[in-house]
Design a protein around this motif. Structure first.
Motif, PDB file in Angstrom:
ATOM      1  N   TRP A 126      -1.734  -6.307   4.282  1.00  0.00           N
ATOM      2  CA  TRP A 126      -0.643  -5.848   3.432  1.00  0.00           C
ATOM      3  C   TRP A 126       0.683  -6.281   4.051  1.00  0.00           C
ATOM      4  O   TRP A 126       0.765  -6.583   5.233  1.00  0.00           O
ATOM      5  CB  TRP A 126      -0.688  -4.316   3.279  1.00  0.00           C
ATOM      6  N   THR A 128       0.850  -1.181   0.000  1.00  0.00           N
ATOM      7  CA  THR A 128       0.000   0.000   0.000  1.00  0.00           C
ATOM      8  C   THR A 128       0.887   1.232   0.000  1.00  0.00           C
ATOM      9  O   THR A 128       2.044   1.171   0.404  1.00  0.00           O
ATOM     10  CB  THR A 128      -0.945   0.034   1.225  1.00  0.00           C
ATOM     11  N   ARG A 164      -3.874  -0.657  -2.095  1.00  0.00           N
ATOM     12  CA  ARG A 164      -4.605   0.577  -1.814  1.00  0.00           C
ATOM     13  C   ARG A 164      -3.619   1.718  -1.875  1.00  0.00           C
ATOM     14  O   ARG A 164      -2.449   1.563  -1.518  1.00  0.00           O
ATOM     15  CB  ARG A 164      -5.261   0.534  -0.417  1.00  0.00           C
ATOM     16  N   SER A 165      -4.102   2.878  -2.272  1.00  0.00           N
ATOM     17  CA  SER A 165      -3.219   4.040  -2.336  1.00  0.00           C
ATOM     18  C   SER A 165      -4.055   5.315  -2.301  1.00  0.00           C
ATOM     19  O   SER A 165      -5.250   5.295  -2.589  1.00  0.00           O
ATOM     20  CB  SER A 165      -2.377   4.014  -3.613  1.00  0.00           C
ATOM     21  N   GLU A 180      -5.089   1.348   8.159  1.00  0.00           N
ATOM     22  CA  GLU A 180      -4.192   0.380   7.522  1.00  0.00           C
ATOM     23  C   GLU A 180      -3.583  -0.572   8.547  1.00  0.00           C
ATOM     24  O   GLU A 180      -3.438  -1.767   8.284  1.00  0.00           O
ATOM     25  CB  GLU A 180      -3.097   1.089   6.724  1.00  0.00           C
TER      26      GLU A 180
END
Length: 101
Positions: free
Chosen positions: A64, A15, A32-33, A58
């Motif tokens: 992740w 991410t 995800r970003s 996060e």
């Protein structure tokens, strides 16, 4: 050779939050970003708040392997006020606090 390519080639999930340049360098790579433009050099707060707001969700997601957090505000503070400025010291203390989480 870079850490992003190595991680993804090994099936790792990555991410990224911060400087949108990462999204241009590694399109469709991140699980995800949220990219932030580096264009507004006078901004030392909003660009960093946009990164920080992703940390807790996060850390809770735990899906992740590598998270990139590229804070622009510290860099901007150095360009705007200089390395020895009060603004730079304040941004450095802010970053220290975030790392301490």
């Amino acid at each position: 050779d870079n850490i992003i390519s190595r991680a993804t080639s090994q099936g790792r999930s990555v991410t990224m939050f911060g400087d949108e340049t990462w999204l241009k360098l590694f399109p469709e790579t991140f699980k995800r970003s949220d990219g932030t433009t580096a264009f507004y050099v006078m901004d030392t707060r909003i660009v960093d708040d946009n990164v920080t707001r992703h940390i807790e969700p996060e850390l809770e997601a735990q899906d992740w392997d590598l998270m990139v957090l590229h804070y622009l505000g510290l860099d901007h503070a150095g360009h705007v006020s200089g390395a020895e400025s009060a603004l730079m010291r304040s941004k450095q203390e802010e970053m220290d606090g975030l790392i301490g989480r």
